[in-house]
Write a protein that holds these residues in place. Structure first.
Motif, mmCIF file in Angstrom:
data_model
loop_
_atom_site.group_PDB
_atom_site.id
_atom_site.type_symbol
_atom_site.label_atom_id
_atom_site.label_comp_id
_atom_site.label_asym_id
_atom_site.label_seq_id
_atom_site.Cartn_x
_atom_site.Cartn_y
_atom_site.Cartn_z
ATOM 1 N N ALA A 1 0.856 -1.192 0.000
ATOM 2 C CA ALA A 1 0.000 0.000 0.000
ATOM 3 C C ALA A 1 0.890 1.238 0.000
ATOM 4 C CB ALA A 1 -0.900 -0.006 1.224
ATOM 5 N N PHE A 2 0.433 2.281 -0.646
ATOM 6 C CA PHE A 2 1.107 3.579 -0.575
ATOM 7 C C PHE A 2 0.248 4.523 0.272
ATOM 8 C CE2 PHE A 2 2.651 1.739 -4.596
ATOM 9 C CZ PHE A 2 4.020 1.797 -4.366
ATOM 10 N N ASN A 3 0.897 5.494 0.884
ATOM 11 C CA ASN A 3 0.210 6.464 1.768
ATOM 12 C C ASN A 3 -0.599 5.734 2.839
ATOM 13 O OD1 ASN A 3 1.148 8.424 -0.082
ATOM 14 N ND2 ASN A 3 -0.677 8.103 -1.342
ATOM 15 N N ASN B 1 -4.111 0.672 -2.203
ATOM 16 C CA ASN B 1 -3.647 -0.713 -2.092
ATOM 17 C C ASN B 1 -3.198 -1.175 -3.485
ATOM 18 O OD1 ASN B 1 -4.304 -0.882 0.701
ATOM 19 N ND2 ASN B 1 -6.448 -1.055 0.087
ATOM 20 N N ALA B 2 -1.954 -0.827 -3.818
ATOM 21 C CA ALA B 2 -1.462 -1.035 -5.187
ATOM 22 C C ALA B 2 -1.367 -2.517 -5.516
ATOM 23 C CB ALA B 2 -0.109 -0.352 -5.364
ATOM 24 N N VAL B 3 -0.866 -3.304 -4.582
ATOM 25 C CA VAL B 3 -0.828 -4.755 -4.753
ATOM 26 C C VAL B 3 -1.482 -5.346 -3.514
ATOM 27 C CG1 VAL B 3 0.707 -6.766 -4.760
ATOM 28 C CG2 VAL B 3 1.132 -4.883 -6.338
ATOM 29 N N SER C 1 -5.692 -2.245 -16.586
ATOM 30 C CA SER C 1 -5.888 -0.806 -16.783
ATOM 31 C C SER C 1 -4.834 -0.010 -16.025
ATOM 32 C CB SER C 1 -7.260 -0.358 -16.303
ATOM 33 O OG SER C 1 -8.101 -1.440 -16.167
ATOM 34 N N ASN C 2 -4.763 1.277 -16.330
ATOM 35 C CA ASN C 2 -3.841 2.173 -15.651
ATOM 36 C C ASN C 2 -4.109 2.116 -14.145
ATOM 37 O OD1 ASN C 2 -4.385 4.219 -18.409
ATOM 38 N ND2 ASN C 2 -2.380 3.433 -17.895
ATOM 39 N N GLY C 3 -3.040 2.023 -13.392
ATOM 40 C CA GLY C 3 -3.190 2.042 -11.937
ATOM 41 C C GLY C 3 -3.609 0.729 -11.318
ATOM 42 N N SER C 4 -3.589 -0.361 -12.096
ATOM 43 C CA SER C 4 -4.041 -1.646 -11.551
ATOM 44 C C SER C 4 -2.953 -2.368 -10.753
ATOM 45 C CB SER C 4 -4.576 -2.539 -12.678
ATOM 46 O OG SER C 4 -3.612 -2.716 -13.672
ATOM 47 N N GLY C 5 -1.733 -1.803 -10.733
ATOM 48 C CA GLY C 5 -0.682 -2.371 -9.883
ATOM 49 C C GLY C 5 0.397 -3.155 -10.612
ATOM 50 N N LYS C 6 0.402 -3.090 -11.940
ATOM 51 C CA LYS C 6 1.349 -3.873 -12.741
ATOM 52 C C LYS C 6 2.800 -3.495 -12.438
ATOM 53 C CE LYS C 6 -0.428 -2.384 -16.623
ATOM 54 N NZ LYS C 6 -1.378 -1.404 -16.027
ATOM 55 N N THR C 7 3.092 -2.188 -12.527
ATOM 56 C CA THR C 7 4.469 -1.737 -12.305
ATOM 57 C C THR C 7 4.887 -1.979 -10.859
ATOM 58 O OG1 THR C 7 4.347 -0.109 -14.072
ATOM 59 C CG2 THR C 7 5.999 0.279 -12.377
ATOM 60 N N THR C 8 3.956 -1.782 -9.927
ATOM 61 C CA THR C 8 4.284 -2.042 -8.519
ATOM 62 C C THR C 8 4.669 -3.502 -8.332
ATOM 63 O OG1 THR C 8 2.746 -0.306 -7.861
ATOM 64 C CG2 THR C 8 3.443 -1.841 -6.148
ATOM 65 N N LEU C 9 3.936 -4.399 -8.976
ATOM 66 C CA LEU C 9 4.257 -5.825 -8.876
ATOM 67 C C LEU C 9 5.666 -6.095 -9.426
ATOM 68 C CD1 LEU C 9 3.165 -8.633 -8.075
ATOM 69 C CD2 LEU C 9 2.373 -8.895 -10.422
ATOM 70 N N THR D 1 2.302 -4.870 -20.815
ATOM 71 C CA THR D 1 1.988 -4.142 -22.049
ATOM 72 C C THR D 1 0.527 -3.691 -22.089
ATOM 73 O OG1 THR D 1 2.091 -4.214 -24.474
ATOM 74 C CG2 THR D 1 1.463 -6.259 -23.369
ATOM 75 N N HIS D 2 0.301 -2.565 -22.744
ATOM 76 C CA HIS D 2 -1.058 -2.114 -23.045
ATOM 77 C C HIS D 2 -1.416 -2.486 -24.480
ATOM 78 C CE1 HIS D 2 -2.025 0.012 -19.389
ATOM 79 N NE2 HIS D 2 -0.842 0.592 -19.400
ATOM 80 N N ASN D 3 -0.435 -3.070 -25.198
ATOM 81 C CA ASN D 3 -0.667 -3.451 -26.580
ATOM 82 C C ASN D 3 -1.253 -4.866 -26.616
ATOM 83 O OD1 ASN D 3 -0.330 -4.538 -29.201
ATOM 84 N ND2 ASN D 3 1.164 -2.943 -29.669
HETATM 85 N N1 LIG Z 1 5.368 5.688 -5.080
HETATM 86 C C1 LIG Z 1 4.034 5.777 -5.040
HETATM 87 N N2 LIG Z 1 3.404 6.594 -4.173
HETATM 88 C C2 LIG Z 1 2.059 6.663 -4.116
HETATM 89 N N3 LIG Z 1 1.245 5.951 -4.913
HETATM 90 C C3 LIG Z 1 1.804 5.120 -5.809
HETATM 91 C C4 LIG Z 1 3.222 4.991 -5.926
HETATM 92 N N4 LIG Z 1 3.491 4.090 -6.908
HETATM 93 C C5 LIG Z 1 2.298 3.692 -7.382
HETATM 94 N N5 LIG Z 1 1.285 4.296 -6.731
HETATM 95 C C6 LIG Z 1 -0.148 4.080 -6.954
HETATM 96 O O1 LIG Z 1 -0.394 2.693 -6.942
HETATM 97 C C7 LIG Z 1 -1.348 2.335 -7.941
HETATM 98 C C8 LIG Z 1 -0.749 1.316 -8.873
HETATM 99 O O2 LIG Z 1 0.266 1.954 -9.658
HETATM 100 P P1 LIG Z 1 1.116 1.189 -10.750
HETATM 101 O O3 LIG Z 1 2.137 2.128 -11.241
HETATM 102 O O4 LIG Z 1 1.574 -0.101 -10.189
HETATM 103 O O5 LIG Z 1 0.005 0.902 -11.869
HETATM 104 P P2 LIG Z 1 0.167 0.328 -13.337
HETATM 105 O O6 LIG Z 1 -0.779 -0.827 -13.446
HETATM 106 O O7 LIG Z 1 1.582 0.070 -13.655
HETATM 107 O O8 LIG Z 1 -0.421 1.508 -14.224
HETATM 108 P P3 LIG Z 1 -0.001 2.033 -15.699
HETATM 109 O O9 LIG Z 1 -0.666 1.111 -16.665
HETATM 110 O O10 LIG Z 1 -0.587 3.397 -15.743
HETATM 111 O O11 LIG Z 1 1.491 2.026 -15.794
HETATM 112 C C9 LIG Z 1 -1.747 3.630 -8.615
HETATM 113 O O12 LIG Z 1 -2.937 4.098 -8.012
HETATM 114 C C10 LIG Z 1 -0.598 4.561 -8.316
HETATM 115 O O13 LIG Z 1 -1.014 5.898 -8.271
#
Ligand SMILES: Nc1ncnc2c1ncn2[C@@H]1O[C@H](COP(=O)(O)OP(=O)(O)OP(=O)(O)O)[C@@H](O)[C@H]1O
Ligand SMILES: [Mg+2]
Length: 249
Positions: A10-12, A20-22, A40-48, A206-208
């Motif tokens: 979780a962030f913040n 709750n990113a992941v 979708s954007n913000g679904s937690g992919k990059t965080t994972l 990927t989004h593609n």
């Molecule tokens: N360092 C951070 N501080 C606060 N919130 C964060 C941080 N990193 C990610 N988040 C939040 O966590 C959630 C998941 O972000 P993440 O970057 O994992 O999404 P994503 O699936 O990769 O999206 P995208 O397709 O836009 O790249 C989002 O709501 C994002 O705003």
């Protein structure tokens, strides 16, 4: 190869804007698996991916790579297993340095013992041969500064550099998002070939959806920090491109 056990991030935390990113992900990725992640954007992919790379640590749960518990291992120590390619072709290589010098740097960075590796003719020949396998004619340009190459050429070289060491895992976070369709195609085919040739375990975000359909042997869809769908092997092969579009209805 990679075991993600009930991981939360979780962030913040504790604030009104907590995300709750992941959110309790369990995921086992086998050796030689090529996993595609959509969502979708913000679904937690990059965080994972960051959790696997070690640039972000889980609030709870554990992560194993190749039998080692790396839950608290920093990213630079995980680099013995992991190579990573980002969206921006400019990150990952030095613009002012030649292709050859970039390969020297990569060799020095990844081989703690081999500081002499980058200075001899044998190394140059080795680099030329590796680059020739890309089929882009770049082996004749190894003295040229990296910054003079196109985004697609750079991204293909970054990929090659990142897998030349003994890493076993390749993480790709939208590696073609900044490229034109033709270059994106070259880079994806290069990635696919390198993953096969070096027998890597790979994760591609990927989004593609065309790439998500064409590449990999497993696909997951993420939503709100969780895994919504998980199809592998024959299930993925049986998937139609339209099914993927329907997922995003
Ligand atoms: N360092 C951070 N501080 C606060 N919130 C964060 C941080 N990193 C990610 N988040 C939040 O966590 C959630 C998941 O972000 P993440 O970057 O994992 O999404 P994503 O699936 O990769 O999206 P995208 O397709 O836009 O790249 C989002 O709501 C994002 O705003
Ligand atoms: Mg992302």
């Amino acid at each position: 190869m990679i075991a993600i056990n009930n991981v939360h991030k979780a962030f913040n935390k504790g604030k009104a804007n907590q995300v709750n990113a992941v959110n309790g992900i369990r995921l086992n990725i086998q050796s030689n698996e090529f996993l595609v992640i959509v969502g979708s954007n913000g679904s937690g992919k990059t965080t994972l991916l960051n959790l696997v790379a070690g640039t972000v640590f889980p609030d709870n749960g554990s992560i194993n790579i190749d039998g080692n518990d790396v839950t608290k291992t920093p990213d630079y120590r995980r680099s013995q297993w992991i190579a990573r390619v980002f969206q921006n072709p400019m990150s990952g290589t030095a613009s002012d340095l030649s292709i050859l010098d970039n390969f020297r740097l990569a060799a020095i960075r990844t081989k703690a013992k081999g500081l002499s590796i980058g200075v001899n003719d044998a190394f140059k020949q080795q680099v030329k041969e590796k680059i020739a396998t890309l089929g882009m004619g770049l082996e004749n340009k190894i003295e040229q500064p990296m910054g003079t190459l196109s985004g697609g050429q750079r991204q293909a070289l970054t990929l090659l550099m990142s897998v030349m060491d003994s890493c076993k895992v390749l993480l790709l976070d939208e590696p073609t998002a900044a490229l034109d369709p033709r270059s994106a195609d070259v880079v994806m085919r290069t990635a696919d070939k390198l993953i096969t040739d070096f027998k890597l375990t790979a994760i591609l975000i990927t989004h593609n959806l065309k790439d998500a359909y064409n590449y990999g042997n497993r696909i997951i869809q993420m939503g709100e920090g969780a895994i919504l769908r998980d199809l592998s092997g024959e299930q993925k092969s049986a998937l139609k491109q339209n099914d993927l579009f329907d997922w995003f209805g």
